[in-house]
Design a protein around this motif. Structure first.
Motif, PDB file in Angstrom:
ATOM      1  N   GLY A 157       0.694  -1.193  -0.123  1.00  0.00           N
ATOM      2  CA  GLY A 157      -0.008  -0.243  -0.097  1.00  0.00           C
ATOM      3  C   GLY A 157       0.853   1.221  -0.019  1.00  0.00           C
ATOM      4  O   GLY A 157       1.799   1.411  -0.963  1.00  0.00           O
ATOM      5  N   ASP A 158       0.594   2.165   1.001  1.00  0.00           N
ATOM      6  CA  ASP A 158       1.474   3.268   1.133  1.00  0.00           C
ATOM      7  C   ASP A 158       2.502   3.268   2.204  1.00  0.00           C
ATOM      8  O   ASP A 158       2.930   4.393   2.518  1.00  0.00           O
ATOM      9  N   SER A 159       2.622   1.813   2.694  1.00  0.00           N
ATOM     10  CA  SER A 159       3.759   1.687   3.610  1.00  0.00           C
ATOM     11  C   SER A 159       4.909   1.162   3.098  1.00  0.00           C
ATOM     12  O   SER A 159       4.880  -0.093   2.338  1.00  0.00           O
TER      13      SER A 159
ATOM     14  N   PHE B 272      -6.579  -1.652   5.028  1.00  0.00           N
ATOM     15  CA  PHE B 272      -7.259  -0.222   4.709  1.00  0.00           C
ATOM     16  C   PHE B 272      -6.580   0.946   5.071  1.00  0.00           C
ATOM     17  O   PHE B 272      -6.569   1.954   4.672  1.00  0.00           O
ATOM     18  N   LEU B 273      -6.068   0.771   6.430  1.00  0.00           N
ATOM     19  CA  LEU B 273      -5.353   1.801   6.902  1.00  0.00           C
ATOM     20  C   LEU B 273      -4.005   2.209   6.104  1.00  0.00           C
ATOM     21  O   LEU B 273      -3.217   3.296   5.985  1.00  0.00           O
ATOM     22  N   ALA B 274      -3.504   1.097   5.349  1.00  0.00           N
ATOM     23  CA  ALA B 274      -2.341   1.348   4.542  1.00  0.00           C
ATOM     24  C   ALA B 274      -2.620   1.760   3.159  1.00  0.00           C
ATOM     25  O   ALA B 274      -1.816   1.737   2.140  1.00  0.00           O
ATOM     26  N   SER B 275      -3.775   1.943   2.872  1.00  0.00           N
ATOM     27  CA  SER B 275      -4.114   2.102   1.557  1.00  0.00           C
ATOM     28  C   SER B 275      -4.281   1.301   0.367  1.00  0.00           C
ATOM     29  O   SER B 275      -3.825   1.533  -0.579  1.00  0.00           O
ATOM     30  N   ALA B 276      -4.178   0.126   0.790  1.00  0.00           N
ATOM     31  CA  ALA B 276      -3.774  -0.918  -0.003  1.00  0.00           C
ATOM     32  C   ALA B 276      -4.980  -1.213  -0.995  1.00  0.00           C
ATOM     33  O   ALA B 276      -6.060  -1.106  -0.829  1.00  0.00           O
ATOM     34  N   GLY B 277      -4.747  -2.068  -2.159  1.00  0.00           N
ATOM     35  CA  GLY B 277      -6.036  -2.323  -3.103  1.00  0.00           C
ATOM     36  C   GLY B 277      -6.737  -3.406  -2.585  1.00  0.00           C
ATOM     37  O   GLY B 277      -6.177  -4.292  -1.376  1.00  0.00           O
TER      38      GLY B 277
ATOM     39  N   GLU C 268      -4.674  -6.634  -2.814  1.00  0.00           N
ATOM     40  CA  GLU C 268      -3.356  -6.755  -1.801  1.00  0.00           C
ATOM     41  C   GLU C 268      -4.152  -7.120  -0.180  1.00  0.00           C
ATOM     42  O   GLU C 268      -3.450  -7.629   0.662  1.00  0.00           O
ATOM     43  N   ILE C 269      -5.238  -6.457  -0.026  1.00  0.00           N
ATOM     44  CA  ILE C 269      -5.776  -6.746   1.380  1.00  0.00           C
ATOM     45  C   ILE C 269      -6.198  -8.252   1.554  1.00  0.00           C
ATOM     46  O   ILE C 269      -5.970  -8.713   2.518  1.00  0.00           O
TER      47      ILE C 269
END
Length: 279
Positions: free
Chosen positions: A134-136, A198-203, A206-207
C-alpha cells in the motif's frame, strides 16, 4: 505472581522496544542474535543437556551459526523453515506416538536449530529488505505487524477458548488449548489484517492477500506454541527456564514467534512486498 509478572514486563518492555525498533540493522542483528542465543541455552535444557557447560556450548554453537549465515541467501533458510514446520505439524499431531524417533538428545538439539535459526534469519530479512505494501514502506512496521498478528491470535484464542472451548485441540500436548480458541484467534487475525490493509491504503487484491498471509501466520504460530509444549512435556518441565520472573523463560515468550516469523517473511517475499536487502 501477578505483581512479579508486571514488574518483569515493565523492565523488559523498554529493552525490547529499544532493541527492536531503535537500532540500526547491524545492531538489530546483534540484539536479536543475543535473544536467540539465550533461547538456545534454554533449548539445550529442553533437549536434555544436563550440564550447565553443555548448555553454554550449545548456545555458542547457535550464535556461531547465526554469524555464518549473515551472507547466506535468506530464502533457502526460509523454505527450510516452512518444510520444518510442516514436519512439526505431523510430530505434534501424532504425539506421543513416534516420540522414540526424535527423543534422543542429538535430534532434539538439532530441532532447536531448525526452530531458532530461521526465526533470526526471517527477522533480519524483514529488517534489511526493501518493503512496500500500500502506502507503507517501513520495515519496522512490517516487523511490528507480524508481532501483532501473533499477539492478536493469542488474545482472540484466549477469549474464544474461555467462552466456547469444550473441544480440545491437542489434549496430549497442551490440555488448555481448544478448537474454539484456534477459530477465535484466526477470526481476530483476519479482522486485524483487514483493518491494517485499509489503513495502509492497499488495493482490494492486496488486502485479500494480506488476510490470507496473516491467517497462515496465525495458524503456524499456534503450531510453534504446541511444538514447544510438546518438547517440555516430553522433558517433564513446565517452563523453558526461570530467567523472566513470573513469565518463565525466553522460549516461553517467543515460541509462537519462532514459527510465525520465517513463514510470514517467506510469504510476503513471494508476494513481492519484500525484497532482499543489504547490511
Amino acid at each position: 505472581m501477578l505483581k512479579t509478572r508486571i514488574i518483569t514486563a515493565l523492565v523488559l518492555a523498554p529493552i525490547a522496544i529499544g532493541g527492536i525498533f531503535f537500532l540500526p540493522p547491524l545492531g538489530f542483528a546483534l540484539f536479536t542474535g543475543a535473544i536467540i542465543t539465550v533461547g538456545a541455552w534454554e533449548w539445550a535444557n529442553m533437549a536434555g543437556v544436563g550440564s550447565g557447560a553443555g548448555r553454554v556450548v550449545y548456545a555458542l554453537i547457535t550464535a556461531a551459526i547465526l554469524f555464518a549465515l549473515l551472507n547466506v541467501p535468506f530464502e533457502v533458510v526460509l523454505w527450510l523453515a516452512l518444510v520444518w514446520w510442516l514436519v512439526c505439524f505431523l510430530l505434534v499431531r501424532s504425539y506421543p506416538a513416534g516420540s522414540e524417533r526424535w527423543g534422543s538428545l542429538p535430534v532434539r538439539a538439532a530441532m532447536g536449530l531448525l526452530v531458532l535459526v530461521p526465526a533470526w534469519v526471517g527477522l533480519n530479512h524483514m529488517r534489511t529488505g526493501g518493503f512496500q505494501f500500500g502506502d507503507s514502506s517501513s520495515n519496522l512496521l512490517l516487523i511490528l505487524y507480524v508481532f501483532c498478528v501473533v499477539w492478536v491470535a493469542d488474545i482472540g484464542a484466549y477469549f474464544a477458548g474461555r467462552a466456547f472451548g469444550k473441544a480440545k485441540l491437542a489434549p496430549r500436548v497442551s490440555p488448555g488449548k481448544s478448537w474454539a480458541g484456534v477459530w477465535g484467534g484466526l477470526l481476530a487475525v483476519g479482522l486485524f489484517a483487514l483493518l491494517i490493509g485499509f489503513l495502509a491504503s492497499a488495493g482490494l487484491s492486496e488486502i485479500f492477500l494480506l488476510v490470507i498471509a496473516s491467517l497462515a501466520t496465525g495458524l503456524v504460530s499456534v503450531l510453534g506454541d504446541l511444538f514447544e509444549s510438546m518438547l517440555k512435556r516430553y522433558r517433564g518441565i513446565k517452563d523453558s527456564s526461570q530467567l523472566l520472573p513470573g513469565h518463565g523463560g525466553i522460549m516461553d515468550r517467543i515460541d509462537s514467534l519462532t514459527a510465525a516469523i520465517p513463514v510470514f517473511a517467506l510469504i510476503v517475499t513471494k508476494l513481492g512486498w519484500l525484497t532482499a536487502g543489504q547490511w
